[in-house]
Design a protein around this motif. Structure first.
Motif, PDB file in Angstrom:
ATOM      1  N   GLU A 105       0.829  -1.211   0.000  1.00 13.73           N
ATOM      2  CA  GLU A 105       0.000   0.000   0.000  1.00 13.73           C
ATOM      3  C   GLU A 105       0.862   1.259   0.000  1.00 13.73           C
ATOM      4  OE1 GLU A 105      -2.497  -0.367   3.377  1.00 13.73           O
ATOM      5  OE2 GLU A 105      -3.719  -1.996   2.538  1.00 13.73           O
ATOM      6  N   GLY A 106       1.892   1.250   0.826  1.00 10.96           N
ATOM      7  CA  GLY A 106       2.776   2.411   0.888  1.00 10.96           C
ATOM      8  C   GLY A 106       3.496   2.648  -0.427  1.00 10.96           C
ATOM      9  N   MET A 107       3.965   1.570  -1.060  1.00  7.93           N
ATOM     10  CA  MET A 107       4.639   1.705  -2.344  1.00  7.93           C
ATOM     11  C   MET A 107       3.693   2.264  -3.392  1.00  7.93           C
ATOM     12  SD  MET A 107       7.525   1.396  -3.868  1.00  7.93           S
ATOM     13  CE  MET A 107       8.459   0.360  -2.731  1.00  7.93           C
ATOM     14  N   SER A 108       2.441   1.811  -3.348  1.00 10.58           N
ATOM     15  CA  SER A 108       1.438   2.320  -4.282  1.00 10.58           C
ATOM     16  C   SER A 108       1.245   3.822  -4.109  1.00 10.58           C
ATOM     17  CB  SER A 108       0.109   1.583  -4.060  1.00 10.58           C
ATOM     18  OG  SER A 108      -0.926   2.159  -4.810  1.00 10.58           O
ATOM     19  N   ARG A 109       1.216   4.275  -2.883  1.00  8.17           N
ATOM     20  CA  ARG A 109       0.953   5.686  -2.612  1.00  8.17           C
ATOM     21  C   ARG A 109       2.105   6.579  -3.058  1.00  8.17           C
ATOM     22  NH1 ARG A 109      -1.604   6.414   3.288  1.00  8.17           N
ATOM     23  NH2 ARG A 109      -2.007   8.454   2.386  1.00  8.17           N
ATOM     24  N   ILE A 110       3.338   6.171  -2.779  1.00  5.50           N
ATOM     25  CA  ILE A 110       4.455   7.032  -3.173  1.00  5.50           C
ATOM     26  C   ILE A 110       4.665   6.988  -4.679  1.00  5.50           C
ATOM     27  CG2 ILE A 110       5.583   6.848  -0.929  1.00  5.50           C
ATOM     28  CD1 ILE A 110       7.592   4.930  -2.226  1.00  5.50           C
ATOM     29  N   SER A 111       4.356   5.850  -5.312  1.00  6.74           N
ATOM     30  CA  SER A 111       4.494   5.760  -6.762  1.00  6.74           C
ATOM     31  C   SER A 111       3.494   6.652  -7.457  1.00  6.74           C
ATOM     32  CB  SER A 111       4.294   4.308  -7.221  1.00  6.74           C
ATOM     33  OG  SER A 111       5.279   3.463  -6.676  1.00  6.74           O
ATOM     34  N   ARG A 121       1.513  -1.027 -28.281  1.00  4.57           N
ATOM     35  CA  ARG A 121       1.367  -2.127 -27.333  1.00  4.57           C
ATOM     36  C   ARG A 121       2.428  -1.972 -26.257  1.00  4.57           C
ATOM     37  NH1 ARG A 121       2.264  -7.086 -28.605  1.00  4.57           N
ATOM     38  NH2 ARG A 121       0.556  -7.956 -27.375  1.00  4.57           N
ATOM     39  N   VAL A 122       2.000  -2.037 -24.990  1.00  2.77           N
ATOM     40  CA  VAL A 122       2.893  -1.755 -23.863  1.00  2.77           C
ATOM     41  C   VAL A 122       2.797  -2.870 -22.829  1.00  2.77           C
ATOM     42  CG1 VAL A 122       3.498  -0.113 -22.039  1.00  2.77           C
ATOM     43  CG2 VAL A 122       2.542   0.721 -24.213  1.00  2.77           C
ATOM     44  N   ALA A 123       3.944  -3.300 -22.313  1.00  2.00           N
ATOM     45  CA  ALA A 123       3.999  -4.226 -21.177  1.00  2.00           C
ATOM     46  C   ALA A 123       4.649  -3.503 -20.012  1.00  2.00           C
ATOM     47  CB  ALA A 123       4.798  -5.483 -21.532  1.00  2.00           C
ATOM     48  N   ASP A 124       3.956  -3.464 -18.885  1.00  2.08           N
ATOM     49  CA  ASP A 124       4.418  -2.758 -17.687  1.00  2.08           C
ATOM     50  C   ASP A 124       4.783  -3.810 -16.635  1.00  2.08           C
ATOM     51  OD1 ASP A 124       4.933  -0.874 -15.747  1.00  2.08           O
ATOM     52  OD2 ASP A 124       2.821  -0.467 -15.313  1.00  2.08           O
ATOM     53  N   LEU A 125       6.081  -4.068 -16.462  1.00  2.00           N
ATOM     54  CA  LEU A 125       6.550  -5.148 -15.600  1.00  2.00           C
ATOM     55  C   LEU A 125       6.705  -4.683 -14.149  1.00  2.00           C
ATOM     56  CD1 LEU A 125       9.341  -6.580 -17.947  1.00  2.00           C
ATOM     57  CD2 LEU A 125       6.859  -6.900 -18.055  1.00  2.00           C
ATOM     58  N   GLY A 126       6.325  -5.550 -13.207  1.00  2.00           N
ATOM     59  CA  GLY A 126       6.385  -5.174 -11.800  1.00  2.00           C
ATOM     60  C   GLY A 126       5.405  -4.071 -11.496  1.00  2.00           C
ATOM     61  N   CYS A 127       4.188  -4.196 -12.020  1.00  2.00           N
ATOM     62  CA  CYS A 127       3.219  -3.091 -11.992  1.00  2.00           C
ATOM     63  C   CYS A 127       2.587  -2.872 -10.628  1.00  2.00           C
ATOM     64  CB  CYS A 127       2.126  -3.342 -13.031  1.00  2.00           C
ATOM     65  SG  CYS A 127       1.027  -4.732 -12.650  1.00  2.00           S
ATOM     66  N   GLY A 128       2.724  -3.830  -9.688  1.00  2.00           N
ATOM     67  CA  GLY A 128       2.121  -3.645  -8.382  1.00  2.00           C
ATOM     68  C   GLY A 128       0.627  -3.462  -8.460  1.00  2.00           C
ATOM     69  N   TYR A 129       0.115  -2.401  -7.838  1.00  2.00           N
ATOM     70  CA  TYR A 129      -1.321  -2.124  -7.835  1.00  2.00           C
ATOM     71  C   TYR A 129      -1.801  -1.472  -9.130  1.00  2.00           C
ATOM     72  CZ  TYR A 129      -1.940  -3.173  -2.832  1.00  2.00           C
ATOM     73  OH  TYR A 129      -2.036  -3.792  -1.613  1.00  2.00           O
ATOM     74  N   GLY A 179      -1.879 -10.979  -5.238  1.00  2.00           N
ATOM     75  CA  GLY A 179      -2.696 -10.007  -4.517  1.00  2.00           C
ATOM     76  C   GLY A 179      -2.620  -8.627  -5.141  1.00  2.00           C
ATOM     77  N   SER A 180      -1.445  -8.233  -5.600  1.00  2.22           N
ATOM     78  CA  SER A 180      -1.295  -6.928  -6.247  1.00  2.22           C
ATOM     79  C   SER A 180      -2.042  -6.893  -7.579  1.00  2.22           C
ATOM     80  CB  SER A 180       0.190  -6.613  -6.479  1.00  2.22           C
ATOM     81  OG  SER A 180       0.850  -6.376  -5.250  1.00  2.22           O
ATOM     82  N   ILE A 181      -1.988  -7.977  -8.319  1.00  5.20           N
ATOM     83  CA  ILE A 181      -2.688  -8.035  -9.600  1.00  5.20           C
ATOM     84  C   ILE A 181      -4.200  -7.951  -9.394  1.00  5.20           C
ATOM     85  CG2 ILE A 181      -3.262  -9.548 -11.535  1.00  5.20           C
ATOM     86  CD1 ILE A 181      -0.629  -8.100 -11.892  1.00  5.20           C
ATOM     87  N   GLU A 182      -4.710  -8.594  -8.372  1.00  2.00           N
ATOM     88  CA  GLU A 182      -6.143  -8.498  -8.076  1.00  2.00           C
ATOM     89  C   GLU A 182      -6.530  -7.053  -7.784  1.00  2.00           C
ATOM     90  OE1 GLU A 182      -6.777 -11.168  -4.854  1.00  2.00           O
ATOM     91  OE2 GLU A 182      -6.574 -12.980  -6.085  1.00  2.00           O
ATOM     92  N   ALA A 183      -5.711  -6.374  -6.994  1.00  2.00           N
ATOM     93  CA  ALA A 183      -5.981  -4.967  -6.686  1.00  2.00           C
ATOM     94  C   ALA A 183      -5.883  -4.113  -7.944  1.00  2.00           C
ATOM     95  CB  ALA A 183      -5.001  -4.464  -5.626  1.00  2.00           C
ATOM     96  N   ALA A 184      -4.919  -4.411  -8.811  1.00  3.62           N
ATOM     97  CA  ALA A 184      -4.745  -3.638 -10.042  1.00  3.62           C
ATOM     98  C   ALA A 184      -5.964  -3.775 -10.948  1.00  3.62           C
ATOM     99  CB  ALA A 184      -3.485  -4.106 -10.771  1.00  3.62           C
TER     100      ALA A 184
END
Length: 354
Positions: free
Chosen positions: A142-148, A176-184, A208-213
Motif C-alpha cells: 500500500e505504501g509503495m502504491s501511494r508514493i508511486s 502495445r505496452v507491457a508494464d513489468l512489476g506493476c504492483g497495484y 494479490g497486487s494483480i487483483e488490486a490492479a
C-alpha cells in the motif's frame, strides 16, 4: 583507546535524531489514517481540542501527537495562539486533500510495515536466503502504491515518456505496452488514461497486487484498454511490444540479465525499454547522504532479500547505479542505452533499445 568527545556528542545527536524518527513513524501513519493531517490542512490553525472534535478523536492523544509532529517539523506551531497548522509544503506531502495520496505518509507506511519482517530478515542474515516481496505486510504494498502515485501523476506522462525517442508519438497513435512489476497498477492505469489508443498489459508475480490492479483499472474506466497477468518479468507473455516499462523494480529481481534478455525478445524491432531506477551514484561513497541512507536501509529490508529469494546470481540493491545497470542491460542483448532524463532527488529514467 582515547575518546573524541566532540565526535561522541555528534553520534549521540545522530542517534537521538534517528530514534526520534523511528518513534514518529507510526504516529505519521496514525495521523494519516485518522485524518489529522487532512483536518489541519483544511481547517487549521487548530487547537488540540478543535482538531480532536473535527476528527472524532481523544483530545489528550491528539495533544501529544501534535507536539510530537511539531517537534518533528511536520506540523507548524504558533506559541502565541497555541494553535497548530500545516504549511503549504507540509500539506502537500502529508494531506490527501492537497497532495497526491500523501507521498510522505506512504514512505512512513513502508518503513513501519517493513519492520514487521525483522525476524525473517534477521534469519536471512544468518542463512543468506531471501525473503520474497510477497512475504511482507500489506502495508509495504500500500505504501509503495501511494508514493508511486506521486511520481506517475507528476512525471510519467509529462516528462518521462516524452524524454524517450519517438515513444510519445507511438503511444498517441496506438501502441502495445507491457508494464513489468506493476504492483497495484498505478503506472499502467496512468498510461492508459493518457493514451486511449494504446493497449497495456500489467505484469506482477504477486497475485494479490494483480487483483488490486484489476479492481483499480475497472474503477478508473480503462479495463477495456488494460489487462493484467500474474507472471515474473522473465516469463510474461506476448511479443512485438512497442514499449516495455520497469518502474523502480529491476534492482529487486534476482536475474536482471535474464529479464533483460526476455524484454529484448518480446520487444518490436524498433521498440523501447524504459527503466526507472533510484537516482544514485555508482560508488558507495557517492551515496553517503540522507537519500542514500533511506535507499540502502530499505534495500536491506526489502529489495536485496527479494532478489535473493529469486533464481539468479544478482542482488543489485536499490543503489545499483547507472554503470551497473548498463552492464546488466547490455549483457541482456541491448545495444543502445542512455539516461533519458532524471527527476531529482529520487529518479533516473534510462532508455534501452535493441
Amino acid at each position: 583507546m582515547s575518546i573524541n568527545e566532540d565526535r561522541l556528542k555528534e553520534l549521540i545527536e545522530t542517534a537521538t535524531t534517528d530514534i526520534g524518527a523511528i518513534a514518529y513513524a507510526p504516529l505519521a501513519i496514525i495521523g494519516d489514517r485518522l485524518g489529522l493531517y487532512d483536518a489541519l490542512a483544511e481547517h487549521g490553525p487548530l487547537t488540540p481540542r478543535e482538531l480532536a472534535d473535527r476528527t472524532d478523536t481523544a483530545e489528550r492523544y491528539v495533544r501529544e501527537w501534535l507536539a510530537a509532529s511539531a517537534a518533528s517539523d511536520y506540523v507548524s506551531y504558533d506559541p502565541e495562539t497555541k494553535r497548530y497548522s500545516l504549511s503549504p509544503e507540509q500539506a502537500l506531502l502529508l494531506a490527501d486533500t492537497v497532495g497526491p495520496a500523501s507521498p510522505l505518509a506512504g514512505l512512513f507506511q513502508i518503513a513501519v510495515a517493513a519492520g514487521g519482517s525483522l525476524p525473517d530478515i534477521e534469519t536471512a542474515f544468518r542463512t543468506g536466503e531471501g525473503v520474497g516481496w510477497h512475504e511482507h505486510d500489506e502495508g509495504v504494498f500500500e505504501g509503495m502504491s501511494r508514493i508511486s502515485e506521486l511520481d506517475f501523476k507528476e512525471n510519467l506522462v509529462s516528462d518521462w515518456i516524452p524524454a524517450l525517442e519517438g515513444v510519445d508519438e507511438k503511444l498517441r497513435e496506438g501502441a502495445r505496452v507491457a508494464d513489468l512489476g506493476c504492483g497495484y497498477g498505478e503506472s499502467t492505469i496512468t498510461m492508459a488514461q493518457a493514451y486511449p489508443h494504446s493497449t497495456f498489459v500489467g505484469v506482477d508475480y504477486h497475485e494479490g497486487s494483480i487483483e488490486a490492479a484489476r479492481e483499480r483499472a475497472a474503477a478508473a474506466g480503462v479495463a477495456d484498454q488494460v489487462s493484467f497477468e500474474v507472471a515474473t518479468a522473465k516469463k510474461y507473455t506476448g511479443a512485438e511490444y512497442d514499449l516495455v516499462t520497469t518502474f523502480d523494480c529491476l534492482h529487486d529481481m534476482g536475474d536482471p540479465v535474464g529479464v533483460a534478455k526476455h524484454v529484448r525478445e518480446t520487444l518490436a524491432a524498433d521498440g523501447t525499454w524504459m527503466i526507472v531506477e533510484p537516482l544514485s551514484g555508482d560508488q558507495v561513497d557517492e551515496n553517503l547522504n540522507p537519500r542514500g541512507r533511506m535507499f540502502y536501509s530499505m534495500s536491506t529490508m526489502l529489495c536485496t532479500p527479494n532478489a535473493l529469494d529469486q533464481e539468479g546470481s544478482h542482488a543489485l540493491g536499490a543503489q545499483a547505479g547507472e554503470a551497473r545497470l548498463r552492464e546488466v542491460v547490455t549483457e541482456g542483448g541491448f545495444t543502445q542505452f542512455r539516461r533519458a532524463t532524471e527527476t531529482p532527488p529520487f529518479n533516473m529514467v534510462l532508455e534501452a533499445k535493441p
